[in-house]
Design a protein around this motif. Sequence first.
Motif, PDB file in Angstrom:
ATOM      1  N   ARG A 146       0.860  -1.189   0.000  1.00 49.92           N
ATOM      2  CA  ARG A 146       0.000   0.000   0.000  1.00 49.92           C
ATOM      3  C   ARG A 146       0.893   1.235   0.000  1.00 49.92           C
ATOM      4  NH1 ARG A 146      -4.396   1.783   4.701  1.00 49.92           N
ATOM      5  NH2 ARG A 146      -4.780   3.894   3.884  1.00 49.92           N
ATOM      6  N   GLN A 147       0.604   2.178  -0.877  1.00 46.05           N
ATOM      7  CA  GLN A 147       1.454   3.357  -1.006  1.00 46.05           C
ATOM      8  C   GLN A 147       1.040   4.430  -0.012  1.00 46.05           C
ATOM      9  OE1 GLN A 147       4.147   3.364  -3.127  1.00 46.05           O
ATOM     10  NE2 GLN A 147       4.746   5.228  -2.056  1.00 46.05           N
ATOM     11  N   TYR A 148       1.977   4.809   0.850  1.00 47.05           N
ATOM     12  CA  TYR A 148       1.730   5.847   1.845  1.00 47.05           C
ATOM     13  C   TYR A 148       2.489   7.136   1.544  1.00 47.05           C
ATOM     14  CZ  TYR A 148      -0.394   2.365   4.996  1.00 47.05           C
ATOM     15  OH  TYR A 148      -1.200   1.407   5.559  1.00 47.05           O
ATOM     16  N   ARG A 149       3.683   7.014   0.986  1.00 46.77           N
ATOM     17  CA  ARG A 149       4.554   8.188   0.842  1.00 46.77           C
ATOM     18  C   ARG A 149       4.630   8.647  -0.614  1.00 46.77           C
ATOM     19  NH1 ARG A 149       7.868   9.780   4.830  1.00 46.77           N
ATOM     20  NH2 ARG A 149       9.495  10.539   3.440  1.00 46.77           N
ATOM     21  N   TYR A 150       4.610   9.967  -0.776  1.00 44.20           N
ATOM     22  CA  TYR A 150       4.740  10.572  -2.098  1.00 44.20           C
ATOM     23  C   TYR A 150       5.714  11.736  -2.014  1.00 44.20           C
ATOM     24  CZ  TYR A 150       0.592   7.890  -3.342  1.00 44.20           C
ATOM     25  OH  TYR A 150      -0.292   6.865  -3.574  1.00 44.20           O
ATOM     26  N   LEU A 151       6.460  11.931  -3.070  1.00 48.80           N
ATOM     27  CA  LEU A 151       7.389  13.052  -3.167  1.00 48.80           C
ATOM     28  C   LEU A 151       7.092  13.792  -4.461  1.00 48.80           C
ATOM     29  CD1 LEU A 151       9.868  14.528  -1.989  1.00 48.80           C
ATOM     30  CD2 LEU A 151      11.302  13.002  -3.364  1.00 48.80           C
ATOM     31  N   ASP A 152       6.624  15.020  -4.337  1.00 50.54           N
ATOM     32  CA  ASP A 152       6.223  15.814  -5.508  1.00 50.54           C
ATOM     33  C   ASP A 152       5.198  15.068  -6.355  1.00 50.54           C
ATOM     34  OD1 ASP A 152       7.998  17.827  -4.743  1.00 50.54           O
ATOM     35  OD2 ASP A 152       9.657  16.915  -5.862  1.00 50.54           O
TER      36      ASP A 152
ATOM     37  N   ALA B 123       4.834  11.892  -6.760  1.00 52.54           N
ATOM     38  CA  ALA B 123       5.260  10.572  -7.231  1.00 52.54           C
ATOM     39  C   ALA B 123       5.457   9.630  -6.047  1.00 52.54           C
ATOM     40  CB  ALA B 123       6.555  10.689  -8.019  1.00 52.54           C
ATOM     41  N   PRO B 124       5.151   8.342  -6.205  1.00 53.01           N
ATOM     42  CA  PRO B 124       5.348   7.391  -5.108  1.00 53.01           C
ATOM     43  C   PRO B 124       6.806   7.361  -4.652  1.00 53.01           C
ATOM     44  CG  PRO B 124       4.040   6.412  -6.852  1.00 53.01           C
ATOM     45  CD  PRO B 124       4.573   7.701  -7.398  1.00 53.01           C
ATOM     46  N   GLU B 125       7.001   7.378  -3.338  1.00 56.14           N
ATOM     47  CA  GLU B 125       8.344   7.316  -2.767  1.00 56.14           C
ATOM     48  C   GLU B 125       8.572   5.933  -2.167  1.00 56.14           C
ATOM     49  OE1 GLU B 125      11.246  10.013   0.124  1.00 56.14           O
ATOM     50  OE2 GLU B 125       9.082  10.210   0.246  1.00 56.14           O
ATOM     51  N   CYS B 126       9.833   5.597  -1.933  1.00 59.34           N
ATOM     52  CA  CYS B 126      10.158   4.266  -1.429  1.00 59.34           C
ATOM     53  C   CYS B 126       9.631   4.070  -0.013  1.00 59.34           C
ATOM     54  CB  CYS B 126      11.664   4.031  -1.471  1.00 59.34           C
ATOM     55  SG  CYS B 126      12.629   5.178  -0.475  1.00 59.34           S
ATOM     56  N   GLN B 127       9.252   2.848   0.290  1.00 59.32           N
ATOM     57  CA  GLN B 127       8.833   2.461   1.626  1.00 59.32           C
ATOM     58  C   GLN B 127       9.068   0.965   1.778  1.00 59.32           C
ATOM     59  OE1 GLN B 127       4.876   4.244   1.105  1.00 59.32           O
ATOM     60  NE2 GLN B 127       4.003   2.191   1.030  1.00 59.32           N
ATOM     61  N   TRP B 128       8.783   0.433   2.973  1.00 63.69           N
ATOM     62  CA  TRP B 128       9.298  -0.884   3.322  1.00 63.69           C
ATOM     63  C   TRP B 128       8.202  -1.894   3.656  1.00 63.69           C
ATOM     64  CZ3 TRP B 128      11.299   3.767   3.902  1.00 63.69           C
ATOM     65  CH2 TRP B 128      12.633   3.966   3.536  1.00 63.69           C
ATOM     66  N   ASN B 129       7.026  -1.733   3.092  1.00 64.39           N
ATOM     67  CA  ASN B 129       5.940  -2.666   3.383  1.00 64.39           C
ATOM     68  C   ASN B 129       5.724  -3.642   2.230  1.00 64.39           C
ATOM     69  OD1 ASN B 129       5.054  -0.514   1.788  1.00 64.39           O
ATOM     70  ND2 ASN B 129       2.937  -0.686   2.487  1.00 64.39           N
ATOM     71  N   GLY B 130       6.804  -4.234   1.769  1.00 67.28           N
ATOM     72  CA  GLY B 130       6.685  -5.259   0.742  1.00 67.28           C
ATOM     73  C   GLY B 130       7.758  -5.253  -0.322  1.00 67.28           C
ATOM     74  N   PRO B 131       8.070  -4.105  -0.932  1.00 67.52           N
ATOM     75  CA  PRO B 131       9.047  -4.116  -2.016  1.00 67.52           C
ATOM     76  C   PRO B 131      10.443  -4.536  -1.554  1.00 67.52           C
ATOM     77  CG  PRO B 131       7.744  -2.092  -2.049  1.00 67.52           C
ATOM     78  CD  PRO B 131       7.436  -2.784  -0.761  1.00 67.52           C
ATOM     79  N   VAL B 132      11.222  -4.991  -2.501  1.00 71.21           N
ATOM     80  CA  VAL B 132      12.599  -5.396  -2.216  1.00 71.21           C
ATOM     81  C   VAL B 132      13.378  -4.218  -1.641  1.00 71.21           C
ATOM     82  CG1 VAL B 132      14.765  -6.112  -3.278  1.00 71.21           C
ATOM     83  CG2 VAL B 132      12.625  -7.183  -3.973  1.00 71.21           C
ATOM     84  N   TRP B 133      14.171  -4.498  -0.625  1.00 70.94           N
ATOM     85  CA  TRP B 133      14.972  -3.459   0.020  1.00 70.94           C
ATOM     86  C   TRP B 133      16.394  -3.977   0.176  1.00 70.94           C
ATOM     87  CZ3 TRP B 133      15.291  -2.332   5.846  1.00 70.94           C
ATOM     88  CH2 TRP B 133      15.979  -1.132   6.066  1.00 70.94           C
ATOM     89  N   PRO B 134      17.373  -3.436  -0.569  1.00 69.28           N
ATOM     90  CA  PRO B 134      18.741  -3.978  -0.560  1.00 69.28           C
ATOM     91  C   PRO B 134      19.373  -4.074   0.820  1.00 69.28           C
ATOM     92  CG  PRO B 134      18.460  -2.473  -2.395  1.00 69.28           C
ATOM     93  CD  PRO B 134      17.210  -2.367  -1.568  1.00 69.28           C
ATOM     94  N   TYR B 135      19.115  -3.101   1.689  1.00 68.12           N
ATOM     95  CA  TYR B 135      19.696  -3.118   3.039  1.00 68.12           C
ATOM     96  C   TYR B 135      19.364  -4.433   3.750  1.00 68.12           C
ATOM     97  CZ  TYR B 135      20.504  -1.423   7.874  1.00 68.12           C
ATOM     98  OH  TYR B 135      20.928  -1.259   9.169  1.00 68.12           O
ATOM     99  N   GLN B 136      18.078  -4.784   3.748  1.00 64.18           N
ATOM    100  CA  GLN B 136      17.678  -5.989   4.464  1.00 64.18           C
ATOM    101  C   GLN B 136      17.950  -7.253   3.656  1.00 64.18           C
ATOM    102  OE1 GLN B 136      13.497  -6.442   6.178  1.00 64.18           O
ATOM    103  NE2 GLN B 136      14.705  -5.673   7.897  1.00 64.18           N
ATOM    104  N   THR B 137      17.924  -7.148   2.333  1.00 64.70           N
ATOM    105  CA  THR B 137      18.297  -8.291   1.503  1.00 64.70           C
ATOM    106  C   THR B 137      19.718  -8.734   1.821  1.00 64.70           C
ATOM    107  OG1 THR B 137      16.818  -7.662  -0.313  1.00 64.70           O
ATOM    108  CG2 THR B 137      18.685  -9.068  -0.867  1.00 64.70           C
ATOM    109  N   THR B 138      20.626  -7.766   1.974  1.00 60.96           N
ATOM    110  CA  THR B 138      22.015  -8.082   2.308  1.00 60.96           C
ATOM    111  C   THR B 138      22.106  -8.767   3.663  1.00 60.96           C
ATOM    112  OG1 THR B 138      22.764  -6.175   1.036  1.00 60.96           O
ATOM    113  CG2 THR B 138      24.313  -7.102   2.612  1.00 60.96           C
ATOM    114  N   GLN B 139      21.334  -8.287   4.624  1.00 56.76           N
ATOM    115  CA  GLN B 139      21.343  -8.905   5.946  1.00 56.76           C
ATOM    116  C   GLN B 139      20.894 -10.360   5.878  1.00 56.76           C
ATOM    117  OE1 GLN B 139      18.760  -6.025   7.946  1.00 56.76           O
ATOM    118  NE2 GLN B 139      20.506  -5.320   9.145  1.00 56.76           N
ATOM    119  N   VAL B 140      19.840 -10.610   5.113  1.00 56.10           N
ATOM    120  CA  VAL B 140      19.296 -11.966   5.052  1.00 56.10           C
ATOM    121  C   VAL B 140      20.208 -12.888   4.242  1.00 56.10           C
ATOM    122  CG1 VAL B 140      17.322 -13.360   4.310  1.00 56.10           C
ATOM    123  CG2 VAL B 140      16.951 -11.170   5.452  1.00 56.10           C
TER     124      VAL B 140
END
Length: 390
Positions: free
Chosen positions: A343-349, A351-368
């Motif tokens: 679900r999209q919560y954040r927008y910048l100008d 446009a949809p901005e990045c968030q962490w409720n589902g999409p791939v996130w490199p920071y945590q991908t590296t941890q896992v």
Amino acid sequence: MRHVLAILLAAAVSLAGTAAPALAQSSLAQSSLDREQIARKHFGNDAAWYRDRIPFFESSDPKLDAVWYYRWGLFRAHQRDLGAEGYVTTEFLDDVSWQRQPYASLNDASGFHIAEGRWLNDRRFTDDYIAFMYAGGNDRHFTDHMADSVWGRYLVDGDRDAVLRHLSVMRHVYRLWDEKYDFAKRLYFVEPLLDATEYTVSSIDASGGQDGFRGGDSFRPSVNSYMFANARALANMARLAGDTAMAREYEARAEDIRERVLADLWSPSLGHFVDRYQVDNEHVKYWQPIRARELVGYLPWMFDLVPDEARYAGAWAHLLDPKALAGHAGMRTVEASYEHYVRQYRYLDGAPECQWNGPVWPYQTTQVLTAMANLLDHYKGTGPVTRGDY
């Protein structure tokens, strides 16, 4: 290819700064490579910076080679010269408003930065970075596993003076986290935003599904794994320094965190490590577990906190399940069945901005990936995970 995979698995295991053995650079292997030619191939006119600083690697797979040198190119790009205060490694290439001004430093990724930098032949960059962080640079803006990574560096270079240089400050920083420690539950809690994971299940549900950027303080597998790893590192450093009392204190702290994580953050119904709420409001209740699996549940393996038992290893099945955490583009941060997944919560100008409720996130991908490498490298029971999955 199997030999190359083994090399990469060993490298990934070492990234977390855990109990990997000291690795001596093979001068024979390095001398057999034409470093000048390889550096020019990958870095062009900037080859001189890399030639005598980085470890060189070649395989039969050009993609692996490209990734290897791409990573070193990124490391180089993120070095910022602070003049008299030396070099720091930045998280973002461009300045961001939430960085520590005016240095562009952030502590959430410091564990990664130190783990990468320890392989450099030139010790200056990571020496400077560690010194900066323990001279006030680590403002605890985010959670981190920095002490663990400093110990991991010692396992590579064996520099006793360097690893003990900031021990008293490391101990002080560790105790500052008491403000986020529940002495009754014997676990740490944190707001997901300050765990570098805003828009998680805990923060979204604590808002009644209306937002999730702030709020949702919870007892999380992440912060407790970090504090476990940092306590273990401090115990190892104290023992190296001959301070047996401190070593015993922090060994006990680490084991107590391990005990509580296994007892309280493991969900038998979900078969996964999950958050429990520290916040109590009209939407969620104190100590209530969250209702969905998240990628953060694998972080205890990143630091070998989890026993080698089948019931825990079974959690990795969720990472391979397309209906759970296995997305088309990589690892989902929360399983697809969650009500507010993507679900999209954040927008910048607009446009949809990045968030962490589902999409791939490199920071945590590296941890896992590091956690999975640990599982494959030195656990007897790996559940459904194979080297092919990695």
